[in-house]
Design an enzyme around this catalytic site. Structure first.
Site, PDB file in Angstrom:
ATOM      1  N   TYR A 134       0.835  -1.196   0.000  1.00 28.09           N
ATOM      2  CA  TYR A 134       0.000   0.000   0.000  1.00 28.09           C
ATOM      3  C   TYR A 134       0.878   1.259   0.000  1.00 28.09           C
ATOM      4  O   TYR A 134       0.636   2.202  -0.758  1.00 28.09           O
ATOM      5  CB  TYR A 134      -0.921  -0.015   1.226  1.00 28.09           C
ATOM      6  CG  TYR A 134      -1.716   1.256   1.425  1.00 28.09           C
ATOM      7  CD1 TYR A 134      -2.813   1.554   0.619  1.00 28.09           C
ATOM      8  CD2 TYR A 134      -1.363   2.163   2.422  1.00 28.09           C
ATOM      9  CE1 TYR A 134      -3.536   2.733   0.792  1.00 28.09           C
ATOM     10  CE2 TYR A 134      -2.076   3.335   2.613  1.00 28.09           C
ATOM     11  CZ  TYR A 134      -3.169   3.611   1.793  1.00 28.09           C
ATOM     12  OH  TYR A 134      -3.868   4.774   1.966  1.00 28.09           O
TER      13      TYR A 134
ATOM     14  N   GLU B  95     -11.471   6.627   5.760  1.00 19.66           N
ATOM     15  CA  GLU B  95     -10.763   7.381   6.803  1.00 19.66           C
ATOM     16  C   GLU B  95     -11.705   7.662   7.970  1.00 19.66           C
ATOM     17  O   GLU B  95     -11.291   7.660   9.126  1.00 19.66           O
ATOM     18  CB  GLU B  95     -10.206   8.688   6.241  1.00 19.66           C
ATOM     19  CG  GLU B  95      -9.033   8.527   5.300  1.00 19.66           C
ATOM     20  CD  GLU B  95      -7.776   7.989   5.969  1.00 19.66           C
ATOM     21  OE1 GLU B  95      -7.733   7.928   7.218  1.00 19.66           O
ATOM     22  OE2 GLU B  95      -6.835   7.637   5.246  1.00 19.66           O
TER      23      GLU B  95
ATOM     24  N   TRP C 167      -5.222   2.268  10.338  1.00 19.35           N
ATOM     25  CA  TRP C 167      -5.520   2.140   8.917  1.00 19.35           C
ATOM     26  C   TRP C 167      -5.320   0.704   8.453  1.00 19.35           C
ATOM     27  O   TRP C 167      -6.025   0.227   7.563  1.00 19.35           O
ATOM     28  CB  TRP C 167      -4.668   3.099   8.092  1.00 19.35           C
ATOM     29  CG  TRP C 167      -4.833   2.858   6.624  1.00 19.35           C
ATOM     30  CD1 TRP C 167      -3.902   2.412   5.746  1.00 19.35           C
ATOM     31  CD2 TRP C 167      -6.049   3.000   5.859  1.00 19.35           C
ATOM     32  NE1 TRP C 167      -4.448   2.270   4.482  1.00 19.35           N
ATOM     33  CE2 TRP C 167      -5.759   2.628   4.529  1.00 19.35           C
ATOM     34  CE3 TRP C 167      -7.346   3.412   6.181  1.00 19.35           C
ATOM     35  CZ2 TRP C 167      -6.719   2.655   3.516  1.00 19.35           C
ATOM     36  CZ3 TRP C 167      -8.306   3.439   5.165  1.00 19.35           C
ATOM     37  CH2 TRP C 167      -7.992   3.062   3.863  1.00 19.35           C
TER      38      TRP C 167
END
Length: 209
Positions: free
Chosen positions: A28, A50, A58
């Site tokens: 990522y 988010e 995350w």
């Protein structure tokens, strides 16, 4: 790592510390984070995810991202805007996502306001990129200390305030700044990270909407 904020991988390349050496997180970092995005669906997806991340990591959201996409119609905001109480119940029963009623309802609410934004500006991309900070608003050097000291920015505060005025929820300044970092509105790869110059080149060549 404590001083530089960088981790040296098995390939000998230095990268931002936060991927922690985890393969999916490193992918990522390498392939997504910080690269400029103009696709409306991806922008909507990211700002919603988010919001779901609030209070979590995350990585937790990233590993559930495909489940979120399945639950929320691929984050096609035109479709999500039509979700009703049955869809809320379905999402609350979905063990593959974060089952937080407020965040689920917020995603539907934000989808409806995203439709309005697209009508007003022509695209979500044009709206969000209008908040790209100027060079004068950015730190002279993005090192580890600067990154850790600035979880928000004046620009993210302005964008957050404008979104809230338009009826969006779960879009506080910290959430919005994380969105800006991920979608390439800023380049917060730390100096010395192998991805920083690559992302900066992309931003230089990028055609703003």
């Amino acid at each position: 790592m404590e001083k530089t904020g960088l981790i040296t991988g098995e390939d000998g390349l230095d990268r931002c510390f936060w991927h922690g050496g985890l393969e999916d997180y490193r992918r990522y970092h390498n392939e997504e984070w910080g690269r400029p995005v103009t696709d409306d669906i991806r922008l909507f997806e990211k700002i919603c995810l988010e919001g779901f991340q609030s209070g979590l990591s995350w990585l937790t959201i990233l590993r559930k991202r495909e489940n979120f996409r399945a639950a929320f119609a691929g984050f096609d905001f035109h479709r999500v805007a039509l979700f009703d109480d049955d869809d809320i119940a379905r999402c609350l029963a979905d063990t593959g996502i974060v089952r937080h009623r407020g965040k689920i309802v917020s995603t539907i609410n934000n989808a409806r306001h995203a439709v309005d934004l697209k009508t007003e500006f022509g695209s979500l991309s044009r709206y969000f990129w209008s908040f790209e900070p100027t060079p004068e608003e950015r730190p002279a050097r993005m090192d580890y200390a600067t990154l850790r000291a600035n979880p928000t920015s004046p620009t993210s505060a302005r964008l957050s305030k404008d979104l809230k005025k338009r009826g969006w929820s779960f879009v506080g300044p910290t959430t919005v700044y994380a969105f800006m970092q991920a979608m390439g509105l800023v380049n917060d790869h730390i100096e010395g990270c192998c991805c920083r110059s690559r992302v900066e080149t992309m931003r230089t060549q990028f055609v703003r909407p």
